[in-house]
Design a protein around this motif. Structure first.
Motif, short mmCIF file in Angstrom:
data_model
loop_
_atom_site.label_atom_id
_atom_site.label_comp_id
_atom_site.label_asym_id
_atom_site.label_seq_id
_atom_site.Cartn_x
_atom_site.Cartn_y
_atom_site.Cartn_z
N THR A 48 0.85 -1.19 0.00
CA THR A 48 0.00 0.00 0.00
C THR A 48 0.89 1.24 0.00
N LYS A 49 0.52 2.19 -0.84
CA LYS A 49 1.24 3.46 -0.88
C LYS A 49 0.23 4.59 -0.89
N VAL A 50 0.34 5.46 0.12
CA VAL A 50 -0.58 6.58 0.29
C VAL A 50 0.22 7.87 0.24
N LEU B 53 -1.52 2.83 -4.29
CA LEU B 53 -1.54 1.37 -4.34
C LEU B 53 -2.37 0.87 -3.16
N ASP B 54 -3.23 -0.11 -3.42
CA ASP B 54 -4.17 -0.57 -2.40
C ASP B 54 -4.02 -2.08 -2.22
N ARG B 55 -3.14 -2.48 -1.28
CA ARG B 55 -2.95 -3.90 -0.91
C ARG B 55 -2.66 -4.78 -2.12
N VAL B 56 -1.60 -4.41 -2.83
CA VAL B 56 -1.22 -5.14 -4.05
C VAL B 56 -0.27 -6.28 -3.68
N SER B 57 -0.64 -7.50 -4.03
CA SER B 57 0.21 -8.68 -3.84
C SER B 57 0.49 -9.30 -5.21
N ILE B 58 1.77 -9.38 -5.55
CA ILE B 58 2.15 -9.91 -6.85
C ILE B 58 3.55 -10.49 -6.77
N ALA B 59 3.80 -11.55 -7.52
CA ALA B 59 5.12 -12.16 -7.60
C ALA B 59 5.62 -12.10 -9.03
N PHE B 60 6.90 -11.78 -9.18
CA PHE B 60 7.55 -11.77 -10.49
C PHE B 60 8.50 -12.95 -10.55
N ARG B 61 8.19 -13.90 -11.40
CA ARG B 61 8.95 -15.14 -11.45
C ARG B 61 10.25 -14.96 -12.22
N GLU B 62 11.28 -15.72 -11.81
CA GLU B 62 12.57 -15.69 -12.50
C GLU B 62 12.41 -16.15 -13.94
N GLY B 63 13.14 -15.50 -14.83
CA GLY B 63 13.12 -15.89 -16.23
C GLY B 63 11.83 -15.57 -16.94
N GLU B 64 11.10 -14.55 -16.46
CA GLU B 64 9.82 -14.18 -17.05
C GLU B 64 9.80 -12.69 -17.35
N MET C 203 0.33 -2.74 -16.87
CA MET C 203 -0.46 -1.80 -17.66
C MET C 203 -1.66 -1.30 -16.87
N GLY C 204 -2.27 -0.25 -17.38
CA GLY C 204 -3.45 0.31 -16.77
C GLY C 204 -3.60 1.76 -17.19
N PRO C 205 -4.73 2.37 -16.90
CA PRO C 205 -4.94 3.76 -17.29
C PRO C 205 -4.01 4.71 -16.54
N SER C 206 -3.88 5.92 -17.04
CA SER C 206 -3.03 6.91 -16.39
C SER C 206 -3.46 7.11 -14.94
N GLY C 207 -2.47 7.20 -14.06
CA GLY C 207 -2.75 7.42 -12.65
C GLY C 207 -3.19 6.19 -11.89
N CYS C 208 -3.06 4.99 -12.49
CA CYS C 208 -3.56 3.77 -11.82
C CYS C 208 -2.57 3.21 -10.81
N LEU D 184 -3.57 -2.86 -13.69
CA LEU D 184 -3.95 -2.11 -12.50
C LEU D 184 -5.06 -1.12 -12.83
N SER D 185 -5.91 -0.87 -11.86
CA SER D 185 -6.91 0.19 -11.96
C SER D 185 -7.16 0.72 -10.56
N ASP D 186 -7.05 2.02 -10.40
CA ASP D 186 -7.26 2.66 -9.09
C ASP D 186 -6.42 2.01 -8.01
N GLY D 187 -5.16 1.70 -8.35
CA GLY D 187 -4.23 1.18 -7.36
C GLY D 187 -4.40 -0.29 -7.00
N ARG D 188 -5.25 -1.01 -7.73
CA ARG D 188 -5.49 -2.43 -7.43
C ARG D 188 -5.22 -3.28 -8.66
N LEU D 189 -4.76 -4.50 -8.42
CA LEU D 189 -4.64 -5.47 -9.51
C LEU D 189 -6.04 -5.97 -9.87
#
Length: 269
Positions: A34-36, A47-58, A63-68, A238-243
């Motif tokens: 979260t980022k306020v 950002l509103d409670r975003v949980s995401i993993a970026f896998r190795e070798g990927e 993407m998302g609208p401006s300001g998302c 993303l949209s409005d800070g959420r996945l």
């Protein structure tokens, strides 16, 4: 999408050079990020409670609208900005446990950056720009790896040229090579083709794609361009800070269809 990322077990090796793995692990991840900004009437939840993993070798596109919150997510995940709450990890290293000096060292040794502005030093040659992070760290780049990176981005005949003697696409190739030469755990790109024409942009995206396929690199790229996103293995939206959505094996047309839904929402809201 909302489940907490699972991190690979094992000892914490905070600053070891990135090595290729036979089985993919997690290069970076966020949990309930979260980022306020501001407070009271000026409070903005980027950002509103975003949980995401970026896998190795990927290769992942964000993407998302401006300001998302696209760039905010990348900046927090890369240790360039501090979350208001939640967790950010590079490998098994929790960034909140690091002091300023440790965080600087981690960004230098474990993370590569490619930005819209090339950020090359005009008085240095292409080779000197590529090896500058290693020189600052007091290390000499490993010769075979440097040769492989230079070959992958197609710069072998331009290493003695200064930035003013290179096209925009060639300058961004230098920036990509600079990001790769330290064998980082992950490379973050913030609109890396934003200052390039379509042909040069396609070349740079191809080099990023090759770095994943041929060098085993992990790449996370913020973009607004469906064509650029089509080079990725997956796209997260993303949209409005959420996945809000995710797509594997994206194509520009499929990505554009999703982006159009954001336009429709904004007109009807």
């Amino acid at each position: 999408m909302s489940a907490d990322p699972v991190y690979p077990a094992g000892p914490v090796d905070r600053f070891a050079p990135h090595a290729l793995h036979t089985a993919p692990g997690i290069a970076a991840a966020t949990t309930d990020l979260t980022k306020v900004y501001g407070s009271g009437d000026t409070r903005v939840v980027a950002l509103d409670r975003v949980s995401i993993a970026f896998r190795e070798g990927e290769f992942t596109a964000i993407m998302g609208p401006s300001g998302c919150g696209k760039s905010t997510l990348m900046h927090c995940a890369a240790g360039l900005d501090t979350p208001s709450s939640g967790s950010v990890r590079i490998g098994t290293t929790e960034l909140s446990t690091l002091g300023d000096r440790q965080l600087t060292r981690l960004r230098r040794d474990r993370i590569g950056f490619v930005f819209q502005a090339f950020n090359l030093l005009p008085t240095l040659t292409a080779l000197e720009n590529i090896t500058l992070p290693s020189a600052i760290a007091g290390r000499r780049p490993e010769g075979q790896w440097l040769d492989r990176v230079v070959s992958t981005v197609g710069l072998a005949g331009r290493l003695d040229h200064r930035p003013a003697q290179l096209s925009g696409g060639q300058q961004q190739r230098v920036a990509v090579a600079r990001a790769l030469v330290s064998r980082p755990a992950i490379v973050f790109g913030d609109e890396p083709t934003g200052n390039l024409d379509s042909r040069a942009g396609a070349e740079v995206l191809g080099f990023l794609r090759d770095s994943v396929r041929e060098l085993g690199q992990t790449v996370v790229m913020v973009t607004h361009d469906p064509v650029a996103a089509g080079y990725a293995d997956r796209v997260v939206f993303l949209s409005d800070g959420r996945l809000v959505d995710e797509m594997v094996h994206p194509t520009p047309d499929r990505v554009l269809d999703v982006m159009r839904t954001f336009d429709t929402r904004s007109r009807t809201s």
